[in-house]
Design an enzyme around this catalytic site. Structure first.
Site, mmCIF file in Angstrom:
data_model
loop_
_atom_site.group_PDB
_atom_site.id
_atom_site.type_symbol
_atom_site.label_atom_id
_atom_site.label_comp_id
_atom_site.label_asym_id
_atom_site.label_seq_id
_atom_site.Cartn_x
_atom_site.Cartn_y
_atom_site.Cartn_z
ATOM 1 N N HIS A 126 0.831 -1.215 0.000
ATOM 2 C CA HIS A 126 0.000 0.000 0.000
ATOM 3 C C HIS A 126 0.866 1.266 0.000
ATOM 4 O O HIS A 126 0.526 2.256 0.658
ATOM 5 C CB HIS A 126 -0.951 0.027 1.198
ATOM 6 C CG HIS A 126 -1.972 -1.059 1.219
ATOM 7 N ND1 HIS A 126 -3.269 -0.885 0.787
ATOM 8 C CD2 HIS A 126 -1.890 -2.365 1.601
ATOM 9 C CE1 HIS A 126 -3.947 -2.023 0.934
ATOM 10 N NE2 HIS A 126 -3.126 -2.937 1.409
ATOM 11 N N ASN A 198 -10.395 -2.650 2.698
ATOM 12 C CA ASN A 198 -10.099 -2.614 1.266
ATOM 13 C C ASN A 198 -11.379 -2.332 0.486
ATOM 14 O O ASN A 198 -12.468 -2.335 1.052
ATOM 15 C CB ASN A 198 -9.523 -3.962 0.803
ATOM 16 C CG ASN A 198 -8.043 -4.117 1.152
ATOM 17 O OD1 ASN A 198 -7.342 -3.133 1.381
ATOM 18 N ND2 ASN A 198 -7.578 -5.347 1.166
ATOM 19 N N HIS A 390 -3.800 0.947 12.335
ATOM 20 C CA HIS A 390 -3.581 -0.332 13.003
ATOM 21 C C HIS A 390 -4.923 -0.939 13.406
ATOM 22 O O HIS A 390 -5.731 -0.281 14.052
ATOM 23 C CB HIS A 390 -2.718 -0.144 14.247
ATOM 24 C CG HIS A 390 -2.148 -1.421 14.775
ATOM 25 N ND1 HIS A 390 -2.919 -2.519 15.051
ATOM 26 C CD2 HIS A 390 -0.881 -1.779 15.054
ATOM 27 C CE1 HIS A 390 -2.146 -3.502 15.485
ATOM 28 N NE2 HIS A 390 -0.899 -3.080 15.489
ATOM 29 N N TYR A 413 1.256 -4.466 11.800
ATOM 30 C CA TYR A 413 1.273 -3.032 11.467
ATOM 31 C C TYR A 413 2.174 -2.234 12.405
ATOM 32 O O TYR A 413 2.977 -1.406 11.974
ATOM 33 C CB TYR A 413 -0.156 -2.470 11.467
ATOM 34 C CG TYR A 413 -0.986 -2.973 10.308
ATOM 35 C CD1 TYR A 413 -1.383 -4.299 10.238
ATOM 36 C CD2 TYR A 413 -1.369 -2.146 9.274
ATOM 37 C CE1 TYR A 413 -2.131 -4.782 9.165
ATOM 38 C CE2 TYR A 413 -2.124 -2.611 8.199
ATOM 39 C CZ TYR A 413 -2.498 -3.925 8.163
ATOM 40 O OH TYR A 413 -3.230 -4.397 7.106
HETATM 41 C C1 HEM Z 1 -8.112 -8.328 5.096
HETATM 42 C C2 HEM Z 1 -6.872 -8.243 4.813
HETATM 43 C C3 HEM Z 1 -6.117 -6.953 4.727
HETATM 44 C C4 HEM Z 1 -6.566 -5.684 4.485
HETATM 45 C C5 HEM Z 1 -7.978 -5.239 4.246
HETATM 46 C C6 HEM Z 1 -5.435 -4.802 4.538
HETATM 47 C C7 HEM Z 1 -5.483 -3.439 4.355
HETATM 48 C C8 HEM Z 1 -4.419 -2.595 4.424
HETATM 49 C C9 HEM Z 1 -4.448 -1.184 4.144
HETATM 50 C C10 HEM Z 1 -5.669 -0.392 3.771
HETATM 51 C C11 HEM Z 1 -3.203 -0.700 4.291
HETATM 52 C C12 HEM Z 1 -2.762 0.731 4.042
HETATM 53 C C13 HEM Z 1 -2.771 1.503 5.280
HETATM 54 C C14 HEM Z 1 -2.422 2.928 4.986
HETATM 55 O O1 HEM Z 1 -3.122 3.553 4.172
HETATM 56 O O2 HEM Z 1 -1.463 3.433 5.580
HETATM 57 C C15 HEM Z 1 -2.375 -1.795 4.677
HETATM 58 C C16 HEM Z 1 -1.048 -1.699 4.927
HETATM 59 C C17 HEM Z 1 -0.320 -2.726 5.415
HETATM 60 N N1 HEM Z 1 -0.745 -4.027 5.606
HETATM 61 FE FE1 HEM Z 1 -2.543 -4.775 5.301
HETATM 62 N N2 HEM Z 1 -4.312 -5.537 4.815
HETATM 63 C C18 HEM Z 1 -4.704 -6.852 4.944
HETATM 64 C C19 HEM Z 1 -3.924 -7.918 5.271
HETATM 65 C C20 HEM Z 1 -2.669 -7.778 5.762
HETATM 66 C C21 HEM Z 1 -1.906 -8.842 6.370
HETATM 67 C C22 HEM Z 1 -2.390 -10.280 6.554
HETATM 68 C C23 HEM Z 1 -0.715 -8.299 6.745
HETATM 69 C C24 HEM Z 1 0.448 -8.943 7.426
HETATM 70 C C25 HEM Z 1 0.396 -10.066 8.101
HETATM 71 C C26 HEM Z 1 -0.729 -6.905 6.361
HETATM 72 C C27 HEM Z 1 0.314 -6.032 6.530
HETATM 73 C C28 HEM Z 1 0.310 -4.726 6.152
HETATM 74 C C29 HEM Z 1 1.432 -3.849 6.307
HETATM 75 C C30 HEM Z 1 2.785 -4.238 6.881
HETATM 76 C C31 HEM Z 1 1.044 -2.592 5.844
HETATM 77 C C32 HEM Z 1 1.851 -1.307 5.812
HETATM 78 C C33 HEM Z 1 1.447 -0.494 7.027
HETATM 79 C C34 HEM Z 1 2.253 0.764 7.213
HETATM 80 O O3 HEM Z 1 3.392 0.839 6.749
HETATM 81 O O4 HEM Z 1 1.738 1.682 7.848
HETATM 82 N N3 HEM Z 1 -1.934 -6.621 5.782
HETATM 83 N N4 HEM Z 1 -3.141 -2.945 4.750
#
Ligand code: HEM
Length: 733
Positions: A126, A198, A390, A413
């Site tokens: 993202h 999402n 988060h 996160y």
């Molecule tokens: C339903 C499943 C998921 C959805 C809806 C989702 C949604 C999102 C969204 C919207 C962001 C962007 C946040 C922003 O705008 O700063 C994000 C970032 C991220 N997601 Fe997910 N994600 C999902 C699953 C996962 C999983 C399973 C992991 C790890 C085990 C993960 C790890 C991350 C990480 C590391 C970031 C970057 C956060 C940051 O740097 O601030 N995500 N996710």
């Protein structure tokens, strides 16, 4: 915007020739893959013949004499970073088959910690996004299921929202085919609540431990770092064709939902099921939905590709411009409420499986509040880049469930943000500061910007009068729902997680004909960009388990035989709510381009612009040159775009004022808008220009009138349907 074109396919794996020499430059690996998932352990494949690592020298430049590949992965078996062999990397360690994930799972934490820190300094996923400020006003309709203060009657809460793509780097194009993030930070009086969702209601994986795998497969290939921001390549399809729990989400990505017209016209989903509890302690299982007031609309694929070149900032610009123009985008927050049953399923749907939805026809979405985005950030980096969402930012009345995807996200996160935001104090950045009083006893660390007073940042203390005190629920403390946990500690998933195809089929059957055409084209395009025949064949095998007709059409496009299903396609009821087409929507914020030159009736052009703006839309005058259009005593008309600086893709509708002088770029603009099934209008003798551009003036959605007002009325009526879908009987884009 496309991956490299594999103009000659590699040989099939069954063929004699197994030499590592790639027949076509660009193949992903040094040898073709097998059709079936390999089962015999062996050393990792060598690098391709055109590749070589840096010389084996010491940190001070001395040759070490070690083999060149000595730094590569070694051994046939999966290990931890300490070399310990692993029996399973697909399931996190849980307290019982359906229980929460255990902190003891070192492999889960090591795998995700490493992944979290893979990219510096942008978000590991993202990375490309844009944000806006706004307010959320609750209707009070959720008060019976949750005691969350911000969902009580008529409470207004400030919010910050960030929309994003998943795969691309920070500088990648907005309109690529991808899932979009929809993350909302509610600065509530009880502490910050983040809904990190999402624009699609399901996810590729059922357990967070697979997240590094799916992202490694979808990100650019590790050697050349191409293709950027897209899934049309071998590693993505290799993974999803083997890991078939991804199928439902893949169908959403290949549908028009993967190329939204605007962030303002996207739905949002919390994806997971949450557990809500009310003032009496009663609990329900709930899914969150965002419903855009402007309806759900998409680009057509060719349009998305053109925009990626002509205006990679299309979605960013669209959101910021709309807010600046006062056309504040709005979404209703809605909830689907299911009983909190001991088995946590509803009508046979496992509520802990994030690859499943609950159809709206079974459980309607109840509106609980209205989100309005009404201000753009002042500084992109300080706000949009530094915001940190988060899932664990919760308020009383909203609990996570034991969905194993959600459980792992609770860890990831915060961990990734430690690196991305340079230490543990990022909650103090202005955009991340809660609007509730903070007294956390956290001290010092990099970038500490608070000036904490008090001698006793520990509990219990007497030196600071015992402050801070813990609070009970009656004073607003967050107390987790007492949910029983039982079972055998194990790396497993329940049998209900094995159904990978039935809801993909339901989704496909719920689409209109034109949407199915688009989805078929998308599969054919993406698989057509893969080099490896084995991967294409395997992906077709997955499709065959969803729908035979779709498989036949994609196979035909790829020039491959259509396989028969290995799992009988499920008998499912379509869910009409999943289709984007067939309902009229408001036209606020839509963009109408008016092509004019000095020969046009400029007074009528000005009147038309005013009527369009008065109707809450944007009107941009397109002329052969910049500056103004002048003619006689009429007020000059300001030109917003020239035929050189714009493309049809900028407009929802194109209108021709009179018969501007013939120009190839004008013809291209009209021809493209026609091909992308947009409404086209003309007034004051526009027939001539339209006919010269090859636009059939009697085609559906082409409105020609002498009078501009009469034309606009019909145009607005047609715009409510977004596009003139019935213009062409066959595929678009
Ligand atoms: C339903 C499943 C998921 C959805 C809806 C989702 C949604 C999102 C969204 C919207 C962001 C962007 C946040 C922003 O705008 O700063 C994000 C970032 C991220 N997601 Fe997910 N994600 C999902 C699953 C996962 C999983 C399973 C992991 C790890 C085990 C993960 C790890 C991350 C990480 C590391 C970031 C970057 C956060 C940051 O740097 O601030 N995500 N996710």
């Amino acid at each position: 915007m496309t991956a490299a074109d594999p103009n000659r396919d590699r040989t099939l794996p069954e063929a004699e020739e197994k030499a590592p020499s790639a027949v076509v430059p660009g193949a992903p690996a040094s040898e073709p893959p097998s059709l079936e998932e390999p089962t015999a352990p062996r050393e990792p494949a060598p690098t391709k013949a055109d590749q070589r690592p840096p010389e084996a020298v010491s940190p001070t430049g001395k040759p070490t004499g070690a083999p060149e590949d000595s730094r590569a992965q070694a051994g046939a078996y999966l290990t931890t970073a300490q070399g310990l062999r692993l029996p399973d990397t697909d399931h996190s360690l849980k307290a019982g088959e359906r229980g929460p994930t255990l902190l003891q799972d070192h492999h889960l934490r090591e795998k995700i910690t490493h992944f979290d820190h893979e990219r510096i300094p942008e978000r590991v996923v993202h990375a490309r996004g844009t944000g806006a400020h706004g307010v959320f006003r609750s209707y009070g309709t959720a008060a019976s299921v949750t005691r969350a203060g911000f969902l009580a009657g008529d409470v207004t809460t400030p919010v910050f929202v960030r929309f994003s793509t998943v795969l691309g780097s920070r500088g990648s194009a907005d309109t690529v085919r991808d899932t979009r993030g929809f993350a909302t930070k509610f600065y509530t009086d009880e502490g910050t609540f983040d809904l990190v969702g999402n624009n699609m209601p399901v996810f590729f994986i059922q357990d967070a431990i697979k997240f590094p795998d799916v992202i490694h497969a979808a990100k650019p290939h590790p050697d050349r770092e191409i293709p950027q921001a897209q899934s049309a390549h071998d590693t993505f399809w290799d993974f999803v064709s083997l890991h078939t729990e991804a199928t439902h989400h893949v169908f959403w990505n290949m549908s028009d939902r993967g190329i939204p017209r605007s962030f303002r016209m996207m739905e949002g989903f919390g994806v997971h099921t949450f557990r809500l509890s009310n003032a009496e302690g009663g609990t329900s299982l709930v899914k969150f939905h965002w419903k855009p007031k402007l309806g759900v609309h998409s680009l057509v694929w060719e349009e998305a590709q053109i925009i990626a070149g002509t205006d990679p900032d299309f979605h960013r610009r669209d959101l910021a411009d709309a807010i600046e123009a006062g056309a504040f985008p709005q979404w209703e927050l809605g909830i689907q409420v299911m009983p909190d049953s001991p088995d946590q399923t509803f009508e046979g749907i496992d509520l802990l499986d994030p690859t499943k939805i609950v159809p709206e026809e079974l459980v309607p979405v109840q509106p609980v509040g209205l989100l309005t985005l009404n201000a753009n950030p002042v500084n992109f980096f300080a706000e949009t880049e530094q915001v940190a969402f988060h899932l664990g930012h919760l308020v009383p009345g909203i609990d996570p469930t034991d969905d194993p995807l959600l459980q792992g996200r609770l860890f990831s996160y915060l961990d990734t943000q430690l690196t991305r935001l340079g230490g543990p104090n990022f909650a103090q950045l202005p955009i991340n500061r809660p609007h509730a009083p903070v007294n956390d006893m956290f001290r010092d660390g990099m970038h500490q910007s608070a000036d904490h007073a008090g001698p006793a940042p520990y509990r219990p203390n007497s030196l600071d009068g015992g402050v801070p005190f813990t609070a009970g629920p009656e004073l607003g403390a967050y107390v987790e729902v007492a949910q029983p946990v039982q079972g055998v500690r194990a790396r497993t998933a329940p049998a209900s997680f094995d159904d990978h195809f039935s809801q993909a089929r339901m989704f496909y059957l719920s689409l209109s004909e034109v949407e199915r055409d688009h989805l078929t084209d998308a599969f054919t395009f993406e698989l057509g960009k893969c080099y490896e025949q084995a991967i294409k064949l395997r992906a077709l095998q997955v499709l065959a388990n969803v729908d035979a007709d779709l498989t036949a059409r994609v196979a035909d496009g790829l020039g491959l035989p259509a396989p028969a299903a290995t799992v009988a396609p499920a008998d499912v009821e379509p869910s009409p709510a999943l289709s984007q087409i067939g309902r009229p929507w408001p036209t606020d914020g839509r963009v109408i381009g008016i092509i004019a030159d000095e020969s046009s009736d400029l007074a009528a052009v000005t009147d038309l612009q005013n009527s369009i703006v008065a109707a809450g839309m944007q009107a941009l005058v397109i002329a052969p040159h910049g500056g103004t259009l002048t003619s006689g005593t009429v007020d000059p008309v300001i030109v917003q775009r020239t035929l050189l600086t714009t493309r049809s893709t900028e407009f929802d509708v194109v209108v021709v004022a009179g018969s501007p002088k013939a120009a190839p770029k004008m013809y291209r603009l009209l021809e493209e808008a026609f091909r992308h099934v947009k409404v086209i209008g003309g007034f004051g003798g526009a027939e001539e220009a339209l006919a010269a551009a090859g636009i059939p003036t009697d085609a559906p959605g082409v409105v020609i009138e002498q009078d501009a007002t009469r034309m606009l009325d019909q145009v607005v009526e047609l715009m409510g349907e977004h596009r003139v879908w019935h213009r062409f009987p066959v595929q678009v884009g």
